[in-house]
Design a protein around this motif. Structure first.
Motif, PDB file in Angstrom:
ATOM      1  N   ILE A   6       0.838  -1.205   0.000  1.00 35.19           N
ATOM      2  CA  ILE A   6       0.000   0.000   0.000  1.00 35.19           C
ATOM      3  C   ILE A   6       0.870   1.251   0.000  1.00 35.19           C
ATOM      4  O   ILE A   6       0.621   2.200  -0.750  1.00 35.19           O
ATOM      5  CB  ILE A   6      -0.985  -0.012   1.197  1.00 35.19           C
ATOM      6  N   VAL A   7       1.908   1.262   0.817  1.00 35.58           N
ATOM      7  CA  VAL A   7       2.817   2.412   0.884  1.00 35.58           C
ATOM      8  C   VAL A   7       3.490   2.639  -0.474  1.00 35.58           C
ATOM      9  O   VAL A   7       3.576   3.769  -0.960  1.00 35.58           O
ATOM     10  CB  VAL A   7       3.876   2.218   1.999  1.00 35.58           C
ATOM     11  N   LEU A   8       3.957   1.559  -1.094  1.00 31.85           N
ATOM     12  CA  LEU A   8       4.625   1.684  -2.392  1.00 31.85           C
ATOM     13  C   LEU A   8       3.672   2.179  -3.479  1.00 31.85           C
ATOM     14  O   LEU A   8       4.046   3.014  -4.307  1.00 31.85           O
ATOM     15  CB  LEU A   8       5.250   0.357  -2.811  1.00 31.85           C
ATOM     16  N   ILE A   9       2.451   1.678  -3.483  1.00 32.58           N
ATOM     17  CA  ILE A   9       1.474   2.115  -4.484  1.00 32.58           C
ATOM     18  C   ILE A   9       1.079   3.565  -4.239  1.00 32.58           C
ATOM     19  O   ILE A   9       0.923   4.344  -5.183  1.00 32.58           O
ATOM     20  CB  ILE A   9       0.242   1.190  -4.501  1.00 32.58           C
ATOM     21  N   GLU A  10       0.969   3.937  -2.991  1.00 33.66           N
ATOM     22  CA  GLU A  10       0.644   5.328  -2.672  1.00 33.66           C
ATOM     23  C   GLU A  10       1.744   6.267  -3.189  1.00 33.66           C
ATOM     24  O   GLU A  10       1.457   7.341  -3.713  1.00 33.66           O
ATOM     25  CB  GLU A  10       0.472   5.488  -1.162  1.00 33.66           C
ATOM     26  N   LYS A  11       3.000   5.857  -3.061  1.00 33.49           N
ATOM     27  CA  LYS A  11       4.126   6.673  -3.548  1.00 33.49           C
ATOM     28  C   LYS A  11       4.171   6.742  -5.064  1.00 33.49           C
ATOM     29  O   LYS A  11       4.413   7.792  -5.633  1.00 33.49           O
ATOM     30  CB  LYS A  11       5.453   6.102  -3.038  1.00 33.49           C
TER      31      LYS A  11
END
Length: 183
Positions: free
Chosen positions: A123-128
């Motif tokens: 989720i963090v990577l996709i948000e970035k």
């Protein structure tokens, strides 16, 4: 002798004509990202802005589905692909660590615990990086992980809870959305 030569020549010409007629013509590869995006939206395809994430996302979908179906063996296979892909593509090492935990056990409860941590990292990577086409939903189940709650990513609005499977298939809701138009 002339007849043999004529027959052979006719056969060779026929074979060449047949081969040329059936030869596959390479099609042009679409390089227009706008066209790719339109096609992806029409077919409900998800394209992430980071190609490394595009490489592992299909396996994440398989892993999520396996957990929804209480299928520990398939979850291990999908997690193995995620872990290998994350290592090869030099993604966040935490993704590989959590994927390896899923591979290491046939206990669906332990797999789901590692899946929660893996999902948070993804989720963090996709948000970035963002979404180039389509939409991804961050779903949340407040009862998962002993009522601490846990999130996962889905490409559809319908809730299919990987933390409880058939027991509580629709428990949870959409927490946030990553879409091409809001990145």
């Amino acid at each position: 002798m002339m007849n043999r030569f004529s027959i052979i020549a006719v056969i060779v010409v026929a074979m060449l004509a047949f081969a040329c007629k059936n030869k596959a013509v390479p099609q042009e590869v679409a390089t227009d990202k706008k066209q790719d995006t339109i096609t992806a939206i029409v077919t409900n395809e998800i394209i992430l802005r980071d190609d490394r994430l595009n490489a592992i996302y299909p396996q994440y979908v398989k892993l999520t589905t396996a957990l929804v179906d209480n299928d520990a063996a398939t979850a291990r296979i999908a997690a193995n692909a995620i872990g290998e892909g994350a290592a090869r593509l030099q993604l966040n090492s935490k993704i590989k660590q959590e994927a390896d935990k899923i591979v290491a056990t046939a206990d669906i409860a332990l797999q789901r615990t590692a899946f929660a941590a893996l999902s948070n990292e993804l989720i963090v990577l996709i948000e970035k990086s963002g979404v180039q086409a389509g939409a991804l939903y961050v779903d949340f189940c407040p009862m998962a992980m002993e009522d601490k709650g846990a999130s996962w990513i889905s490409g559809v609005k319908d809730i299919r809870n990987p933390y409880f499977g058939e027991q509580m298939l629709t428990c949870g809701g959409i927490k946030s959305t990553f879409a091409a138009n809001n990145n």
